[in-house]
Design an enzyme around this catalytic site. Sequence first.
Site, mmCIF file in Angstrom:
data_model
loop_
_atom_site.group_PDB
_atom_site.id
_atom_site.type_symbol
_atom_site.label_atom_id
_atom_site.label_comp_id
_atom_site.label_asym_id
_atom_site.label_seq_id
_atom_site.Cartn_x
_atom_site.Cartn_y
_atom_site.Cartn_z
ATOM 1 N N GLU A 111 0.827 -1.212 0.000
ATOM 2 C CA GLU A 111 0.000 0.000 0.000
ATOM 3 C C GLU A 111 0.861 1.262 0.000
ATOM 4 O OE1 GLU A 111 -4.169 -1.108 1.999
ATOM 5 O OE2 GLU A 111 -2.467 -1.394 3.353
ATOM 6 N N GLU A 131 -3.752 -9.359 3.848
ATOM 7 C CA GLU A 131 -4.504 -9.065 5.065
ATOM 8 C C GLU A 131 -5.594 -10.090 5.365
ATOM 9 O OE1 GLU A 131 -2.582 -5.100 4.221
ATOM 10 O OE2 GLU A 131 -3.304 -6.828 3.079
#
Length: 257
Positions: A111, A131
């Site tokens: 990210e 995640e």
Amino acid sequence: MPVVRYEPDAERHIAVITIDRPEARNAVNQEVAERIEEAIDDVEARDELWVTILTGTPPVFCSGADLKEVARGNVKSLWTEKGGFAGLVRRERTKPLIAAVDGPALAGGTEILLACDLVVASETATFGIPEVRRSLVAAGGGLFRLGRRIPFAIAMEWALTGDSYPATRAAELGLVNEVTAEGKALEGATALAERITVNAPVAVQLSRSVMLEGTWADESEGWARSREAGRVVSRTNDFTEGLTAFAEKRPPRWTGS
């Protein structure tokens, strides 16, 4: 010891920000987020700095959020009000930012690089948003930015499987600009930064802005933003310098004004 090293070089017009928590796989904690934000603040405030490189102390670029902090309920401490996660992912900037990736850039690490403008990665780099494997979601921009950088179906695969992918595959998909030998990502990113800094800095910043704002806009908006950028750059001293240097057959001397 500082967890983020900031090295501005006004003569070369390049700043390097290094996440330096190798014992924690360069995971983001509160201090990392705050120091990255402070470094970006300084870059944005200094006219002599034109390009920034963000890297991590090998052998890892960034493993994402410090899960020990997450387990303690300190998720908000990994975000800053201005920059979001890592002090960066929601940060408004005007100057190009290059990610130099040696080793894994997973979860929040991916990210972070999605918030950068360009990516140079070594052959040891890996990418992914795993995640879901920890019953988490990629809340730092990965779930909407990844599909803007690589084909949507592949981005969906990354999001739902949590798998990791090598630098060569990321380059094939367009996520990575250049793949280097192991340990050479920072060197490659510096060379790319130098290719940018030979150009007029205001023109570079305006071109970056129009690319970001116009690529997903309709054409009328894209034309409007391009015209405005042209008007702004034509009022700079560097606009005159660029034309004069061309006529005089010499390298331009940019001032950023």
